[in-house]
Write a protein that holds these residues in place. Structure first.
Motif, PDB file in Angstrom:
ATOM      1  N   ASP A 143      10.240  -4.108  -5.819  1.00 47.19           N
ATOM      2  CA  ASP A 143      10.318  -2.473  -5.192  1.00 47.19           C
ATOM      3  C   ASP A 143       9.421  -1.811  -4.934  1.00 47.19           C
ATOM      4  O   ASP A 143       9.624  -1.133  -3.558  1.00 47.19           O
ATOM      5  CB  ASP A 143      11.405  -1.946  -6.507  1.00 47.19           C
ATOM      6  N   VAL A 144       8.171  -1.655  -5.335  1.00 44.30           N
ATOM      7  CA  VAL A 144       7.059  -1.351  -4.904  1.00 44.30           C
ATOM      8  C   VAL A 144       6.719  -1.736  -3.569  1.00 44.30           C
ATOM      9  O   VAL A 144       6.475  -1.249  -2.664  1.00 44.30           O
ATOM     10  CB  VAL A 144       5.856  -1.281  -5.630  1.00 44.30           C
ATOM     11  N   TYR A 145       6.742  -3.364  -3.524  1.00 48.58           N
ATOM     12  CA  TYR A 145       6.287  -3.991  -2.287  1.00 48.58           C
ATOM     13  C   TYR A 145       7.521  -3.678  -1.190  1.00 48.58           C
ATOM     14  O   TYR A 145       7.056  -3.384  -0.171  1.00 48.58           O
ATOM     15  CB  TYR A 145       6.347  -5.339  -2.336  1.00 48.58           C
ATOM     16  N   ARG A 146       8.717  -3.393  -1.477  1.00 51.59           N
ATOM     17  CA  ARG A 146       9.655  -3.128  -0.706  1.00 51.59           C
ATOM     18  C   ARG A 146       9.494  -1.755  -0.126  1.00 51.59           C
ATOM     19  O   ARG A 146       9.632  -1.491   1.219  1.00 51.59           O
ATOM     20  CB  ARG A 146      11.097  -3.385  -1.277  1.00 51.59           C
ATOM     21  N   GLU A 147       9.008  -0.692  -0.960  1.00 53.22           N
ATOM     22  CA  GLU A 147       8.953   0.650  -0.167  1.00 53.22           C
ATOM     23  C   GLU A 147       7.650   0.596   0.551  1.00 53.22           C
ATOM     24  O   GLU A 147       7.766   1.316   1.499  1.00 53.22           O
ATOM     25  CB  GLU A 147       8.833   1.645  -1.386  1.00 53.22           C
ATOM     26  N   VAL A 148       6.508   0.035   0.188  1.00 57.08           N
ATOM     27  CA  VAL A 148       5.219   0.233   0.994  1.00 57.08           C
ATOM     28  C   VAL A 148       5.890  -0.550   2.447  1.00 57.08           C
ATOM     29  O   VAL A 148       5.391  -0.113   3.389  1.00 57.08           O
ATOM     30  CB  VAL A 148       4.193  -0.638   0.434  1.00 57.08           C
ATOM     31  N   SER A 149       6.637  -1.640   2.206  1.00 58.46           N
ATOM     32  CA  SER A 149       6.948  -2.579   3.494  1.00 58.46           C
ATOM     33  C   SER A 149       7.875  -1.611   4.476  1.00 58.46           C
ATOM     34  O   SER A 149       7.805  -1.495   5.659  1.00 58.46           O
ATOM     35  CB  SER A 149       7.780  -3.549   3.286  1.00 58.46           C
ATOM     36  N   ASN A 150       8.749  -0.770   3.515  1.00 56.06           N
ATOM     37  CA  ASN A 150       9.496   0.045   4.628  1.00 56.06           C
ATOM     38  C   ASN A 150       9.151   1.199   5.430  1.00 56.06           C
ATOM     39  O   ASN A 150       9.252   1.496   6.529  1.00 56.06           O
ATOM     40  CB  ASN A 150      10.467   0.809   3.594  1.00 56.06           C
ATOM     41  N   VAL A 151       7.880   1.791   4.965  1.00 56.76           N
ATOM     42  CA  VAL A 151       7.050   2.697   5.671  1.00 56.76           C
ATOM     43  C   VAL A 151       6.441   1.952   6.657  1.00 56.76           C
ATOM     44  O   VAL A 151       6.244   2.182   8.063  1.00 56.76           O
ATOM     45  CB  VAL A 151       5.975   3.329   4.717  1.00 56.76           C
ATOM     46  N   ALA A 152       5.839   0.742   6.429  1.00 54.90           N
ATOM     47  CA  ALA A 152       5.007  -0.104   7.534  1.00 54.90           C
ATOM     48  C   ALA A 152       6.213  -0.534   8.738  1.00 54.90           C
ATOM     49  O   ALA A 152       5.553  -0.372   9.841  1.00 54.90           O
ATOM     50  CB  ALA A 152       4.341  -1.285   6.830  1.00 54.90           C
ATOM     51  N   MET A 153       7.333  -0.792   8.250  1.00 54.41           N
ATOM     52  CA  MET A 153       8.447  -1.282   9.273  1.00 54.41           C
ATOM     53  C   MET A 153       8.597  -0.232  10.031  1.00 54.41           C
ATOM     54  O   MET A 153       8.713  -0.494  11.199  1.00 54.41           O
ATOM     55  CB  MET A 153       9.492  -1.661   8.394  1.00 54.41           C
ATOM     56  N   GLY A 154       8.627   1.104   9.420  1.00 52.46           N
ATOM     57  CA  GLY A 154       9.179   2.190  10.455  1.00 52.46           C
ATOM     58  C   GLY A 154       8.009   2.410  11.493  1.00 52.46           C
ATOM     59  O   GLY A 154       8.380   2.813  12.493  1.00 52.46           O
ATOM     60  N   GLN A 155       6.828   2.500  11.111  1.00 53.70           N
ATOM     61  CA  GLN A 155       5.782   2.495  11.953  1.00 53.70           C
ATOM     62  C   GLN A 155       5.710   1.501  13.226  1.00 53.70           C
ATOM     63  O   GLN A 155       5.504   1.693  14.252  1.00 53.70           O
ATOM     64  CB  GLN A 155       4.284   2.457  11.112  1.00 53.70           C
ATOM     65  N   ALA A 156       6.043   0.301  12.727  1.00 53.70           N
ATOM     66  CA  ALA A 156       5.937  -0.786  13.725  1.00 53.70           C
ATOM     67  C   ALA A 156       7.186  -0.652  14.802  1.00 53.70           C
ATOM     68  O   ALA A 156       7.282  -0.783  15.669  1.00 53.70           O
ATOM     69  CB  ALA A 156       6.071  -2.204  13.121  1.00 53.70           C
ATOM     70  N   GLY A 157       8.281  -0.448  13.979  1.00 49.76           N
ATOM     71  CA  GLY A 157       9.641   0.127  15.036  1.00 49.76           C
ATOM     72  C   GLY A 157       9.537   1.043  15.820  1.00 49.76           C
ATOM     73  O   GLY A 157       9.581   0.948  17.116  1.00 49.76           O
ATOM     74  N   LYS A 325      -2.351 -11.768  -5.932  1.00 54.92           N
ATOM     75  CA  LYS A 325      -3.406 -10.980  -6.840  1.00 54.92           C
ATOM     76  C   LYS A 325      -4.184 -10.159  -6.363  1.00 54.92           C
ATOM     77  O   LYS A 325      -4.350  -8.985  -7.165  1.00 54.92           O
ATOM     78  CB  LYS A 325      -4.194 -12.056  -7.313  1.00 54.92           C
ATOM     79  N   ILE A 326      -4.718 -10.115  -5.146  1.00 56.27           N
ATOM     80  CA  ILE A 326      -5.370  -8.977  -4.760  1.00 56.27           C
ATOM     81  C   ILE A 326      -4.496  -7.617  -4.074  1.00 56.27           C
ATOM     82  O   ILE A 326      -4.707  -6.526  -4.521  1.00 56.27           O
ATOM     83  CB  ILE A 326      -6.156  -9.405  -3.395  1.00 56.27           C
ATOM     84  N   LEU A 327      -3.447  -8.117  -3.692  1.00 55.60           N
ATOM     85  CA  LEU A 327      -2.520  -7.201  -3.390  1.00 55.60           C
ATOM     86  C   LEU A 327      -2.019  -6.408  -4.441  1.00 55.60           C
ATOM     87  O   LEU A 327      -1.743  -5.077  -4.588  1.00 55.60           O
ATOM     88  CB  LEU A 327      -1.392  -7.583  -2.737  1.00 55.60           C
ATOM     89  N   ASP A 328      -1.463  -7.154  -5.649  1.00 56.43           N
ATOM     90  CA  ASP A 328      -1.458  -6.344  -6.845  1.00 56.43           C
ATOM     91  C   ASP A 328      -2.180  -5.398  -7.429  1.00 56.43           C
ATOM     92  O   ASP A 328      -2.038  -4.248  -7.718  1.00 56.43           O
ATOM     93  CB  ASP A 328      -1.097  -7.619  -8.096  1.00 56.43           C
ATOM     94  N   GLN A 329      -3.706  -5.688  -7.378  1.00 58.15           N
ATOM     95  CA  GLN A 329      -4.868  -4.834  -7.598  1.00 58.15           C
ATOM     96  C   GLN A 329      -4.609  -3.523  -6.715  1.00 58.15           C
ATOM     97  O   GLN A 329      -4.883  -2.441  -7.315  1.00 58.15           O
ATOM     98  CB  GLN A 329      -6.182  -5.592  -7.406  1.00 58.15           C
ATOM     99  N   GLN A 330      -4.637  -3.930  -5.382  1.00 64.24           N
ATOM    100  CA  GLN A 330      -4.538  -2.767  -4.513  1.00 64.24           C
ATOM    101  C   GLN A 330      -3.341  -1.803  -4.646  1.00 64.24           C
ATOM    102  O   GLN A 330      -3.286  -0.492  -4.497  1.00 64.24           O
ATOM    103  CB  GLN A 330      -4.522  -3.190  -2.994  1.00 64.24           C
ATOM    104  N   LEU A 331      -2.143  -2.412  -4.959  1.00 64.65           N
ATOM    105  CA  LEU A 331      -0.934  -1.557  -5.497  1.00 64.65           C
ATOM    106  C   LEU A 331      -1.260  -0.794  -6.659  1.00 64.65           C
ATOM    107  O   LEU A 331      -0.651   0.151  -6.812  1.00 64.65           O
ATOM    108  CB  LEU A 331       0.175  -2.527  -5.579  1.00 64.65           C
ATOM    109  N   ALA A 332      -1.956  -1.487  -7.769  1.00 61.82           N
ATOM    110  CA  ALA A 332      -2.137  -0.576  -8.980  1.00 61.82           C
ATOM    111  C   ALA A 332      -3.153   0.502  -8.623  1.00 61.82           C
ATOM    112  O   ALA A 332      -2.876   1.757  -9.094  1.00 61.82           O
ATOM    113  CB  ALA A 332      -2.989  -1.615  -9.712  1.00 61.82           C
ATOM    114  N   HIS A 333      -4.056   0.508  -7.602  1.00 58.92           N
ATOM    115  CA  HIS A 333      -4.841   1.573  -7.215  1.00 58.92           C
ATOM    116  C   HIS A 333      -4.011   2.629  -6.678  1.00 58.92           C
ATOM    117  O   HIS A 333      -3.942   3.780  -6.929  1.00 58.92           O
ATOM    118  CB  HIS A 333      -5.852   1.102  -6.398  1.00 58.92           C
TER     119      HIS A 333
END
Length: 340
Positions: A143-157, A325-333
């Motif tokens: 769900d966290v990845y989906r929401e981050v992707s949602n914002v990025a998707m909107g910028q690309a669109g 693994k690195i993405l998870d760390q960045q998401l935690a921050h």
């Protein structure tokens, strides 16, 4: 008098973020809805004098919800909160009766200013209350990845929409952890029986390596070439124009989407030059090129549609296990910053 407020978004993380932007001293009772149909139920039951509404949702999206509100003449003040920041999207929701448009991610000061502007909030007037006091479960990583992707998707669109001067319909991003052998199943919007072309771009940043695949079915490629040729100018042979069109669209989408992800995760991604993997091939043939390099991968699929031109294509971002693994760390921050 305590206002009845409903937050409508299919992402639990997005609702959590929005809730944290609302003033603690707002005299309001907050309800939550996962899609437009639930939001309409809240409205009919008097639980949504103010409705914060996402646009890209399953079951009933924001546009359909606004249309239903208009047709049923339901009394509410609608504030659209969306990652789809296209000017045309903002015009459409305003025409359907939305009071305001706020882009994701939201800032507390912006929400507070907006509420004061419309006379909905006065400091120290009360206390914000949750209608449902049930303890919230920890955020689902997908769900966290989906929401981050949602914002990025909107910028690309938005970027592509401005280049092509057209409106682009945006979906709910499809995010899954999958095995390479299951990769073709992640692309739900493209029929794997059809012939397709794919453009690949490798990318890296902060130790994260991945690949962006932009996928086109054969029926769309010539139309994309015509559209881009009209917008960007035609040169070279028909075959060269065809290839350049695919490269242009792929580069615009992947670069803008990676930039949107990077801004949220504080990672500066750099993409390689786009490479045409092939044309007139089956999905399985195109996907085979990467299977030997990946184990379990995170796949983010975004399907873009241009309804005015009857075009569609998909962007697929692939992150291998070590990158996740690195993405998870960045998401935690990122989540810790959200908690502060």
């Amino acid at each position: 008098m305590t206002l009845k407020v409903t937050l409508c978004d299919d992402s639990k993380m997005a609702r959590k973020q929005l809730l944290r932007t609302l003033p603690d001293d707002w005299d309001a009772e907050v309800h939550q809805a996962e899609h437009g149909e639930q939001a309409l139920t809240c409205l009919r039951e008097g639980r949504a004098e103010v409705l914060f509404l996402d646009l890209n949702m399953p079951v009933k999206d924001g546009y359909e919800t606004l249309q239903a509100i208009k047709e049923e003449q339901l009394e509410t003040l609608v504030i659209v909160v969306s990652g789809d920041i296209q000017p045309e999207a903002q015009k459409r929701v305003q025409a359907l009766g939305a009071m305001a448009f706020v882009k994701k991610p939201m800032k507390p000061e912006d929400i507070q200013t907006l509420l004061q502007q419309f006379g909905l909030y006065q400091p120290a007037a009360g206390q914000l209350k949750l209608a449902d006091e049930t303890p919230q479960a920890p955020a689902n990583p997908l769900d966290v990845y989906r929401e981050v992707s949602n914002v990025a998707m909107g910028q690309a669109g938005d970027h592509l929409a401005r280049v092509l001067d057209t409106f682009i319909e945006l979906p709910v991003p499809n995010v899954n952890f999958i095995a390479p052998s299951e990769l073709h199943m992640a692309i739900e919007s493209i029929d794997t029986n059809k012939q397709v072309a794919a453009v690949s771009q490798g990318f890296s940043g902060s130790g994260i390596l991945g690949e962006a695949l932009t996928l086109f079915n054969d029926a769309s490629i010539d139309d994309i070439g015509k559209l881009l040729g009209a917008k960007l100018g035609e040169s070279g042979s028909i075959k060269q124009q065809r290839i350049e069109s695919l490269m242009d669209v792929a580069s615009i989408l992947s670069s803008a989407c990676l930039n949107g992800l990077g801004q949220q995760l504080h990672v500066e991604f750099a993409a390689s030059q786009p490479v045409l993997l092939g044309e007139h091939q089956s999905m399985r043939e195109l996907i085979k090129h990467g299977e030997h390099r990946w184990q379990k991968i995170l796949a983010i699929e975004i399907g873009y549609q241009l309804p005015e031109h009857k075009l569609a294509f998909d962007l697929l971002l692939l992150f291998p296990a070590d990158a996740v693994k690195i993405l998870d760390q960045q998401l935690a921050h990122w989540l810790q910053g959200d908690d502060e």
